[in-house]
Design an enzyme around this catalytic site. Sequence first.
Site, mmCIF file in Angstrom:
data_model
loop_
_atom_site.group_PDB
_atom_site.id
_atom_site.type_symbol
_atom_site.label_atom_id
_atom_site.label_comp_id
_atom_site.label_asym_id
_atom_site.label_seq_id
_atom_site.Cartn_x
_atom_site.Cartn_y
_atom_site.Cartn_z
ATOM 1 N N SER A 154 -15.922 29.166 -82.242
ATOM 2 C CA SER A 154 -16.084 30.602 -82.044
ATOM 3 C C SER A 154 -17.551 31.019 -82.077
ATOM 4 C CB SER A 154 -15.326 31.355 -83.143
ATOM 5 O OG SER A 154 -15.615 32.735 -83.100
ATOM 6 N N TYR A 178 -18.154 35.714 -77.015
ATOM 7 C CA TYR A 178 -18.105 37.167 -76.951
ATOM 8 C C TYR A 178 -19.303 37.607 -76.117
ATOM 9 C CZ TYR A 178 -14.611 37.409 -80.710
ATOM 10 O OH TYR A 178 -13.476 37.291 -81.466
ATOM 11 N N THR A 204 -13.371 35.823 -74.532
ATOM 12 C CA THR A 204 -12.383 36.672 -75.193
ATOM 13 C C THR A 204 -12.594 38.117 -74.754
ATOM 14 O OG1 THR A 204 -12.188 35.214 -77.104
ATOM 15 C CG2 THR A 204 -11.517 37.493 -77.410
ATOM 16 N N LYS A 306 -9.442 34.709 -72.330
ATOM 17 C CA LYS A 306 -8.471 34.798 -73.436
ATOM 18 C C LYS A 306 -8.214 36.251 -73.802
ATOM 19 C CE LYS A 306 -7.920 33.165 -78.247
ATOM 20 N NZ LYS A 306 -8.047 34.430 -78.998
ATOM 21 N N HIS A 330 -4.360 37.854 -79.788
ATOM 22 C CA HIS A 330 -5.271 37.608 -80.911
ATOM 23 C C HIS A 330 -4.492 37.415 -82.218
ATOM 24 C CE1 HIS A 330 -9.795 37.883 -81.046
ATOM 25 N NE2 HIS A 330 -9.535 37.587 -82.307
#
Length: 433
Positions: A154, A178, A204, A306, A330
């Site tokens: 992440s 992100y 995402t 995603k 999520h």
Amino acid sequence: MTVTGTQPQAASAAPKRPRVARQRPRWTELREVLRLRRPTLNPVERRLGAALTIGDLRAVAVRTTPRAVFDYVDGAADAELTARRNRAAFAAVELVPEYLSPVDHPDLSTRLFGREIAMPLVFAPTGYTRMMHHEGEAAVARVAARHGLPYTLSTVGTSTVEDVAAAAPGGEHWFQLYLTRNERLNAELLDRALAAGFTTVVLTVDTPVAGRHPKDMRNGLTIPPSLTLRTLFGMARYPSWALNKLTTAPITFASLTGMSGTSGASGMTGDTIDAVRVADVVFEPTLSYEHLAWLRAHWPHRLLVKGILSPRDARRVVEAGADGVIVSNHGGRQLDRTPATLTVLPEIREELGPDATVILDSGVTHGQDILAARALGADAVMIGRAYLYGLMAGGERGVERAVTILREEYARSLQLLGLKASEAIARHHLRMP
């Protein structure tokens, strides 16, 4: 006076039961029955050995991790309706077996992006992982590599792409991104992932703002943990966790710390970055298809999006250049009251056809969940909480136990369905209400 009459007949004698032959017990016979095991002295191994399900690992995690940390993993947004819907959808599935189809050793492997993986399973990205256990992302990546499965790091992880690449050389590593309004920061993150050998970027899109988590708000969770009296009391109840945190490197958002794109952004400076300030940087309210086009132009390898929950969005992102989608809400941690991912999966697969990659995320805690997702059109599933429970329960060994549990459940279910391979799973093997 003499009384005459018929005398009562004697009761018929009961038949004699044969005597049971007895003998002294022999040690060789007792040994076969007792099969005594040596006691497991290591407490971690003892706890993990007794865990037969992901639910068991969750129960161990409750006992070994401070409440605020456990609630961060276990909790969801607002009333947590979506999180419950995810599990309810899997629970409602009915499996239809094909008997008289003997299966000795089912082939669990499948192909994802043209490459064989050991089973239809991908490790999802999770933030703040070293908060759950000091071994963090490196431990998870090592387990994934040993099992021949992709691992996704992440953006708000507590290890860098370089850390993960060094911890699990030879593993297949993905990077969850992100996209921010800071193009320089985005480019630096992509360049580092590319240089570290990461094969796939996962964008995402369901976090334009951070979801509202009442449990975290009540617990006063910050990253790193704030040394309030409440926090100190909570840490004192878990001395092993506290000692490991105090004697290992500080918990930071490793991919963002020290990068030129973050200096001075929203008060995000230095090595200590809390969850509120990092949210100001990485969650982008204006995220749009222009951002996706920029990413597609700058990332030369595979790209997944995603957070997709509708066939229309799935079609649009693939037309915009994505190689596939991850059907995800999520884990119920963002917008509450969204549909369970399993219920929208068939529509999305039908919309995209057979060629695009479709991965299902959210709510997977059993090997049969993997099977259900495959039957409804997923190429693979992602797990997050399932392996985090293992991580909290026992570090790398706990993650290993989580994967072993899921693998055994999946293999046994294939055998009980009469299927020789993952590729044999079809829609007619499943019924949904």
